[in-house]
Design a protein around this motif. Sequence first.
Motif, PDB file in Angstrom:
ATOM      1  N   LYS A   1       0.821  -1.206   0.000  1.00  0.00           N
ATOM      2  CA  LYS A   1       0.000   0.000   0.000  1.00  0.00           C
ATOM      3  C   LYS A   1       0.853   1.254   0.000  1.00  0.00           C
ATOM      4  O   LYS A   1       0.565   2.231  -0.702  1.00  0.00           O
ATOM      5  CB  LYS A   1      -0.942   0.001   1.204  1.00  0.00           C
ATOM      6  CG  LYS A   1      -2.006   1.088   1.127  1.00  0.00           C
ATOM      7  CD  LYS A   1      -3.118   0.850   2.123  1.00  0.00           C
ATOM      8  CE  LYS A   1      -4.250   1.869   1.915  1.00  0.00           C
ATOM      9  NZ  LYS A   1      -5.375   1.600   2.846  1.00  0.00           N
ATOM     10  N   LYS A   2       1.951   1.229   0.767  1.00  0.00           N
ATOM     11  CA  LYS A   2       2.804   2.410   0.863  1.00  0.00           C
ATOM     12  C   LYS A   2       3.515   2.723  -0.454  1.00  0.00           C
ATOM     13  O   LYS A   2       3.764   3.893  -0.751  1.00  0.00           O
ATOM     14  CB  LYS A   2       3.837   2.221   1.978  1.00  0.00           C
ATOM     15  CG  LYS A   2       3.271   2.430   3.377  1.00  0.00           C
ATOM     16  CD  LYS A   2       4.388   2.443   4.412  1.00  0.00           C
ATOM     17  CE  LYS A   2       3.871   2.781   5.799  1.00  0.00           C
ATOM     18  NZ  LYS A   2       4.969   2.836   6.789  1.00  0.00           N
TER      19      LYS A   2
ATOM     20  N   LEU B   1      -3.270  -5.016  -5.067  1.00  0.00           N
ATOM     21  CA  LEU B   1      -3.284  -4.914  -3.610  1.00  0.00           C
ATOM     22  C   LEU B   1      -4.328  -5.831  -2.989  1.00  0.00           C
ATOM     23  O   LEU B   1      -4.075  -6.442  -1.944  1.00  0.00           O
ATOM     24  CB  LEU B   1      -3.558  -3.461  -3.197  1.00  0.00           C
ATOM     25  CG  LEU B   1      -3.572  -3.169  -1.690  1.00  0.00           C
ATOM     26  CD1 LEU B   1      -2.193  -3.376  -1.096  1.00  0.00           C
ATOM     27  CD2 LEU B   1      -4.079  -1.748  -1.431  1.00  0.00           C
TER      28      LEU B   1
ATOM     29  N   THR C   1      -2.465  -8.891  -0.394  1.00  0.00           N
ATOM     30  CA  THR C   1      -2.595  -8.842   1.066  1.00  0.00           C
ATOM     31  C   THR C   1      -3.677  -9.800   1.575  1.00  0.00           C
ATOM     32  O   THR C   1      -4.201  -9.626   2.668  1.00  0.00           O
ATOM     33  CB  THR C   1      -2.920  -7.410   1.521  1.00  0.00           C
ATOM     34  OG1 THR C   1      -4.098  -6.954   0.844  1.00  0.00           O
ATOM     35  CG2 THR C   1      -1.770  -6.459   1.210  1.00  0.00           C
TER      36      THR C   1
ATOM     37  N   GLN D   1       2.180  -3.130  10.331  1.00  0.00           N
ATOM     38  CA  GLN D   1       1.259  -2.195   9.680  1.00  0.00           C
ATOM     39  C   GLN D   1      -0.140  -2.819   9.652  1.00  0.00           C
ATOM     40  O   GLN D   1      -0.653  -3.184   8.600  1.00  0.00           O
ATOM     41  CB  GLN D   1       1.711  -1.893   8.252  1.00  0.00           C
ATOM     42  CG  GLN D   1       3.083  -1.266   8.103  1.00  0.00           C
ATOM     43  CD  GLN D   1       3.424  -1.032   6.642  1.00  0.00           C
ATOM     44  OE1 GLN D   1       2.648  -0.458   5.877  1.00  0.00           O
ATOM     45  NE2 GLN D   1       4.601  -1.483   6.239  1.00  0.00           N
TER      46      GLN D   1
ATOM     47  N   ASN E   1      -2.652  -1.341   7.195  1.00  0.00           N
ATOM     48  CA  ASN E   1      -2.401  -1.575   5.771  1.00  0.00           C
ATOM     49  C   ASN E   1      -2.465  -3.050   5.392  1.00  0.00           C
ATOM     50  O   ASN E   1      -2.788  -3.386   4.246  1.00  0.00           O
ATOM     51  CB  ASN E   1      -1.026  -1.024   5.381  1.00  0.00           C
ATOM     52  CG  ASN E   1      -0.983   0.489   5.425  1.00  0.00           C
ATOM     53  OD1 ASN E   1      -2.001   1.149   5.263  1.00  0.00           O
ATOM     54  ND2 ASN E   1       0.206   1.042   5.638  1.00  0.00           N
ATOM     55  N   ASN E   2      -2.126  -3.929   6.333  1.00  0.00           N
ATOM     56  CA  ASN E   2      -2.061  -5.358   6.044  1.00  0.00           C
ATOM     57  C   ASN E   2      -2.816  -6.143   7.122  1.00  0.00           C
ATOM     58  O   ASN E   2      -2.217  -6.954   7.837  1.00  0.00           O
ATOM     59  CB  ASN E   2      -0.592  -5.812   6.000  1.00  0.00           C
ATOM     60  CG  ASN E   2       0.266  -4.902   5.142  1.00  0.00           C
ATOM     61  OD1 ASN E   2      -0.016  -4.692   3.969  1.00  0.00           O
ATOM     62  ND2 ASN E   2       1.321  -4.359   5.729  1.00  0.00           N
TER      63      ASN E   2
ATOM     64  N   ASP F   1       3.568  -8.766   7.810  1.00  0.00           N
ATOM     65  CA  ASP F   1       4.343  -7.886   6.940  1.00  0.00           C
ATOM     66  C   ASP F   1       5.832  -7.885   7.295  1.00  0.00           C
ATOM     67  O   ASP F   1       6.617  -7.133   6.730  1.00  0.00           O
ATOM     68  CB  ASP F   1       3.790  -6.454   6.919  1.00  0.00           C
ATOM     69  CG  ASP F   1       3.578  -5.866   8.306  1.00  0.00           C
ATOM     70  OD1 ASP F   1       4.448  -6.059   9.166  1.00  0.00           O
ATOM     71  OD2 ASP F   1       2.532  -5.218   8.521  1.00  0.00           O
TER      72      ASP F   1
ATOM     73  N   TRP G   1       7.948  -6.003   4.531  1.00  0.00           N
ATOM     74  CA  TRP G   1       7.225  -4.890   3.924  1.00  0.00           C
ATOM     75  C   TRP G   1       7.418  -3.628   4.766  1.00  0.00           C
ATOM     76  O   TRP G   1       6.596  -2.717   4.733  1.00  0.00           O
ATOM     77  CB  TRP G   1       5.727  -5.215   3.831  1.00  0.00           C
ATOM     78  CG  TRP G   1       5.375  -6.210   2.767  1.00  0.00           C
ATOM     79  CD1 TRP G   1       6.156  -6.657   1.762  1.00  0.00           C
ATOM     80  CD2 TRP G   1       4.104  -6.855   2.592  1.00  0.00           C
ATOM     81  NE1 TRP G   1       5.482  -7.555   0.975  1.00  0.00           N
ATOM     82  CE2 TRP G   1       4.206  -7.696   1.459  1.00  0.00           C
ATOM     83  CE3 TRP G   1       2.898  -6.811   3.283  1.00  0.00           C
ATOM     84  CZ2 TRP G   1       3.152  -8.487   1.002  1.00  0.00           C
ATOM     85  CZ3 TRP G   1       1.849  -7.603   2.830  1.00  0.00           C
ATOM     86  CH2 TRP G   1       1.963  -8.420   1.697  1.00  0.00           C
TER      87      TRP G   1
END
Length: 368
Positions: free
Chosen positions: A184-185, A193, A197, A238, A241-242, A247, A266
């Motif tokens: 995502k970053k 995505l 994930t 994260q 995000n995940n 990650d 990640w």
Amino acid sequence: MLKNKVILIVLFQIICATVYSQAAPVRMGVVGLTHTHVHWIFNSDFHPEFDIVGIVEPNKDLAQRYADQYAFSMDLVYNTLEEMIAAKQPTAVTAFGTIYDHLKIVEVCAPAGIHVMVEKPLAVSLQHAKKMKQLADKHGIHLLTNYETTWYPTNHKAFELIQQDTLIGDIRKIIVRDGHRGPKKIGVDDEFLVWLTDPVLNGGGAITDFGCYGANLLTWIMEGKKPNSVTAVTAQQQAANNPKVDDEAIIILTYDNAVAILQASWNWPIGRKDMEIYGLKGAIYADNRHDLRVRIARGYDEFTEEQMTLAERESPYHDPFVYFAAVINGTVSADPYDLSSLENNMVVMEILDAAIKSARLNKAVKLK
């Protein structure tokens, strides 16, 4: 006059032999557009060794986006693999969808004698990988796995150097680091995505996405020897995000006389794919695709250092799809544990399977 005629006949024969010895371009299909590594094959399509004859992508908006970027006709795009095969009769396909899809692609292609190259890792699980191997062996197809690091000149130079036993001495430790700030970053496309994930569609997070790189390189360097044990620790740094996957992963492999540490993440602030190889006398640092250093120990903490900047490898060893075509045409023959080989990547799947189990059970897992 007769002499000139003989010369002309000989020249004609040479020209004909040259023309007919050149293999026709491999008819290659592209299955899926959700894996953004697919840009790789479209950017490679200027090579005469293969032609993209069909594309499978049910998401027509996504297909149109690629068609606009790479100027291909939407007439090439099909909803299903079966439709594309019936219409275009490809010799080979390359897979750029979810990792979970790899098994289904082989299930369709292998009975039809169609060769397959998938993006890393080979499969979403060891169970899927075993089924894929059975199908490939039964139907006699090539089943290769593509990694970016397979084509790094530095990795091949490092492999060449460690064959010189007198340079750094017997290997005792290897460290491989791979990853970036997170899908995502770094802004991967939404269609990528959503499955990258997902623990089902990708098989895990960083542990599979980047752990496979080091497992692949280690299996190659160790000439197919499996590690004795695998110990892994995973984390989720994260969560927003995940939320469904790890990650961060650290995987420790033990061999009879060496250890290896794979750092798959990640969470690196700067993207990296590098390797360090330590022997009894010195070390080799493959810092990136082109830069390599060799340090030879002198005393306690002193050393001499040689730095190299390496050019790209020669064809067909510079491009995955040119290489795939060469394997299909028989102009190159892969050794059993080469980086792209099925044998290597079955061991990779055993390592990943053991790593996932180790992280879940919080203990070392021994390989049979």
